[in-house]
Design an enzyme around this catalytic site. Structure first.
Site, mmCIF file in Angstrom:
data_model
loop_
_atom_site.group_PDB
_atom_site.id
_atom_site.type_symbol
_atom_site.label_atom_id
_atom_site.label_comp_id
_atom_site.label_asym_id
_atom_site.label_seq_id
_atom_site.Cartn_x
_atom_site.Cartn_y
_atom_site.Cartn_z
ATOM 1 N N LYS A 292 167.428 39.117 -2.887
ATOM 2 C CA LYS A 292 168.183 40.370 -2.905
ATOM 3 C C LYS A 292 169.248 40.406 -1.814
ATOM 4 O O LYS A 292 170.243 41.137 -1.916
ATOM 5 C CB LYS A 292 167.233 41.557 -2.723
ATOM 6 C CG LYS A 292 166.280 41.793 -3.878
ATOM 7 C CD LYS A 292 166.937 42.561 -4.993
ATOM 8 C CE LYS A 292 165.931 42.982 -6.052
ATOM 9 N NZ LYS A 292 166.529 43.811 -7.104
ATOM 10 N N ASP B 114 162.524 49.365 -4.248
ATOM 11 C CA ASP B 114 161.123 49.027 -4.035
ATOM 12 C C ASP B 114 160.951 48.287 -2.714
ATOM 13 O O ASP B 114 159.829 47.984 -2.327
ATOM 14 C CB ASP B 114 160.611 48.142 -5.174
ATOM 15 C CG ASP B 114 160.483 48.903 -6.481
ATOM 16 O OD1 ASP B 114 159.761 49.903 -6.508
ATOM 17 O OD2 ASP B 114 161.121 48.504 -7.469
#
Length: 413
Positions: free
Chosen positions: A82, A130
């Site tokens: 990410k 998340d």
């Protein structure tokens, strides 16, 4: 078709576009966008291609020619792939902010060097997460010199919240699920003039998710270069996990751009508790799912598919699998012990679904044939994160134990 124990469902779709990368997909994610992302990110402090590990013991046990595992556990010290997407999108957004105020779009290098710190001090970026995407966004905000506000849901661990706060984010925790945090983030951003940096695209919000996905293509560009440098053949299959679908679509697009009709067969793997991409494939349209129970694969706990990602996946992904929860800890432990080959690998809960899907499919004769897995097959799996929450990682490894029967004999860590 009967399915192996850990695979809950398999759906095969005929390839909508089996040839070269479709021209219409260039408007979503072009080769030029991918090249630009690699050129920029390769110049960030601390950049290095992440390892591509060969799981030779596991490939022999499964009767395959090779399994390559792209290990994202140390990416920029943030622990996941990410880092490539959110931070890159923040830098692009910062350049746009400066351009609106000064009339000139600066080079991203100048932003990283702090030359526009005063102008960017009034910019606030926000996202719902998340954990891993939020960490990337706040890291990008710190690199750009702007403010960052992160929204998390009830299932996000305290360790992941603390990691984002330590990077400088203001973190807002809600009682609901991920999709509720997305809605609150959008509402407050609209009320306050903040800018959402999301990897989920939806009607009216497309530009920044494109940039996020462009960042993700760096992972695929590295794999292609690493295989060429090692003089190894390209993969015949890619097993890749999906949350909203962004990374799966980005990796698929990059392989398709470079290899054209010779690209590998893409198999999308999701938790059966959060299978929005599977349901989209089943209904042949973007489909949301209600998450009644959170999956342990926290980074994949998404009920709403990204529209941009679906546009790519529906044209180029052939197989969709859903898996249960029971193999996550055992496969994490299998990698941690080094018993799969490739050395001892730290893999988080959301790193192993692709590998679980591969083990389940390769161990079942009917599914193996359906997906085209043969003795000469070479498979790429994306190990998308390391121990992004060390406490959860340790607990999962300790409970790993013996995997269900789909794991080949002798590899039950």
């Amino acid at each position: 078709m009967s399915t192996p124990p850990i695979i809950r469902a398999h759906l095969e779709r005929p390839l909508e576009r089996p040839g070269a990368y479709p021209e219409e997909l260039g408007a979503i994610l072009s080769a030029g966008m991918a090249d630009a992302a690699l050129a920029e990110i390769a110049n960030w402090p601390g950049y290095a291609p992440t390892p591509l590990r060969r799981l030779d013991r596991l490939s022999r046990a499964l009767g395959l020619s090779a399994i390559h595992y792209k290990d994202e556990g140390e990416r920029f010290g943030l622990g996941s792939f990410k880092a490539l997407g959110g931070a890159y999108a923040v830098m692009s957004l910062a350049a746009g902010w400066v351009e609106r105020l000064t009339g000139t779009r600066p080079a991203l290098k100048a932003i990283r060097e702090g030359k526009f710190a005063k102008v960017l001090g009034d910019l606030t970026v926000v996202t719902a997460t998340d954990g891993n995407h939020g960490r990337s966004v706040v890291w990008g905000a710190r690199m750009a010199g702007c403010n960052c506000r992160i929204y998390i849901h009830a299932g996000v661990s305290d360790g992941r919240q603390k990691a984002m706060e330590e990077l400088g984010a203001t973190v807002v925790r809600i009682r609901g699920d991920y999709d509720e945090s997305v809605r609150l983030c959008a509402k407050e951003a609209d009320e306050n003039g903040w800018f959402i940096v999301s990897d989920t695209s939806f009607e009216g919000y497309m530009d920044l998710p494109r940039t996020v996905m462009a960042g993700y293509t760096v992972m695929a560009s590295e794999v292609l270069a690493q295989l060429r440098e090692a003089d190894e053949p390209m993969p015949t299959h890619v097993f890749v996990q999906a949350g909203v679908g962004g990374v799966a679509a980005a990796v698929l697009a990059r392989f398709w751009q470079i290899l054209g009709p010779k690209r590998p067969r893409f198999v999308i793997v999701e938790p059966d508790r959060a299978a929005c991409v599977f349901e989209s494939a089943r209904h042949d349209r973007p489909s949301n799912v209600h998450i009644a129970e959170e999956t342990v694969m926290a980074g994949l706990s998404c009920g709403e598919v990204s529209l941009l990602a679906w546009d790519i996946l529906k044209r180029g992904a052939q197989d969709y699998l859903t898996i249960g929860e029971e193999c996550v800890a055992p496969i994490m432990r299998l990698l941690a012990t080094g018993d799969a080959g490739g050395g001892k690998i730290v893999a988080g809960e959301s790193a192993v679904p692709g590998l679980i899907g591969l083990i389940g499919a390769a161990s079942d004769a009917t599914m193996r044939k359906a997906i085209g897995l043969e003795a000469d097959s070479r498979v790429l799996v994306l190990g998308c994160e390391g121990a992004t929450d060390p406490a959860i990682y340790r607990a999962m490894i300790e409970q790993g134990g013996k995997a269900p029967s789909a794991l080949p004999e002798g590899l039950d860590a």
